[in-house]
Design a protein around this motif. Sequence first.
Motif, PDB file in Angstrom:
ATOM      1  N   LYS A  87       0.827  -1.212   0.000  1.00  0.00           N
ATOM      2  CA  LYS A  87       0.000   0.000   0.000  1.00  0.00           C
ATOM      3  C   LYS A  87       0.861   1.263   0.000  1.00  0.00           C
ATOM      4  CE  LYS A  87      -3.989  -2.148   1.993  1.00  0.00           C
ATOM      5  NZ  LYS A  87      -5.096  -2.032   2.903  1.00  0.00           N
ATOM      6  N   ASN A 114      -1.785   3.287  -1.773  1.00  0.00           N
ATOM      7  CA  ASN A 114      -3.044   2.623  -1.398  1.00  0.00           C
ATOM      8  C   ASN A 114      -3.876   2.166  -2.590  1.00  0.00           C
ATOM      9  OD1 ASN A 114      -2.775   2.642   1.462  1.00  0.00           O
ATOM     10  ND2 ASN A 114      -3.211   4.837   1.406  1.00  0.00           N
ATOM     11  N   GLN A 155      -6.108  -3.422  -2.684  1.00  0.00           N
ATOM     12  CA  GLN A 155      -6.833  -4.052  -1.586  1.00  0.00           C
ATOM     13  C   GLN A 155      -6.094  -5.349  -1.284  1.00  0.00           C
ATOM     14  OE1 GLN A 155     -10.073  -3.309   0.127  1.00  0.00           O
ATOM     15  NE2 GLN A 155      -9.059  -1.391  -0.438  1.00  0.00           N
ATOM     16  N   ASP A 168      -7.036  -5.773   4.441  1.00  0.00           N
ATOM     17  CA  ASP A 168      -8.375  -5.190   4.361  1.00  0.00           C
ATOM     18  C   ASP A 168      -9.445  -6.221   4.674  1.00  0.00           C
ATOM     19  OD1 ASP A 168      -7.649  -2.506   3.346  1.00  0.00           O
ATOM     20  OD2 ASP A 168      -6.833  -3.707   1.702  1.00  0.00           O
ATOM     21  N   LYS A 169      -9.154  -7.474   4.404  1.00  0.00           N
ATOM     22  CA  LYS A 169     -10.100  -8.566   4.636  1.00  0.00           C
ATOM     23  C   LYS A 169      -9.332  -9.738   5.217  1.00  0.00           C
ATOM     24  CE  LYS A 169     -14.190 -10.513   4.127  1.00  0.00           C
ATOM     25  NZ  LYS A 169     -15.330 -10.025   4.884  1.00  0.00           N
ATOM     26  N   THR A 173     -14.034  -7.091  -5.332  1.00  0.00           N
ATOM     27  CA  THR A 173     -13.079  -5.995  -5.211  1.00  0.00           C
ATOM     28  C   THR A 173     -12.953  -5.268  -6.545  1.00  0.00           C
ATOM     29  OG1 THR A 173     -11.880  -7.182  -3.493  1.00  0.00           O
ATOM     30  CG2 THR A 173     -10.683  -5.443  -4.611  1.00  0.00           C
TER      31      THR A 173
END
Length: 173
Positions: free
Chosen positions: A20, A25, A28, A54-55, A103
Amino acid sequence: VETGQQPLLSDEICLPRGLKRATENAYQCGLFGKWHLSRSANGRGRHPLACGWDKYQGMLRNLERGSEDYYSWNRWDGPNVSRCSTYAPTQNVTDALEWVHSTRQPWLAWIAPAVPHVPFMKPPETHYDTDVYNLPTIEPPDSSYNIPYFKAMIQAGDYELGRFLAGQGIGLV
């Protein structure tokens, strides 16, 4: 058991944070499967998220002997946990595929299905060569018969990796 484990510190630069930072950024980042770097003191299922993912969906450590196996395990979805009865590597890849398809920006998916690892167990019969490996029971009948289960679990991991790649339109030659 958490005693003696050194967790990943939340302020360390790990893969999702580095990606990121390098891309402002743009990416994801999703983690699916085994995350063996947290414990209750650093947030359990929140910890992967605190480290830049993020997940996160999967298991926090190896399957707990006596209370979990590949067909009955605690599935974390970030800080939330529920019992799952789907073969763990299959659930990991299904979670990754669902996330990737939802995504809308470049992504990194880290899939860590925890196979092969104890407890050695018979994978779904679609996941390994049943002509090569005759697995008479869900678990090895004794410790001298672990190798066929181990090898079938390796094939199951390969099967799931192929399923993930096919789900991305990447054919295997």
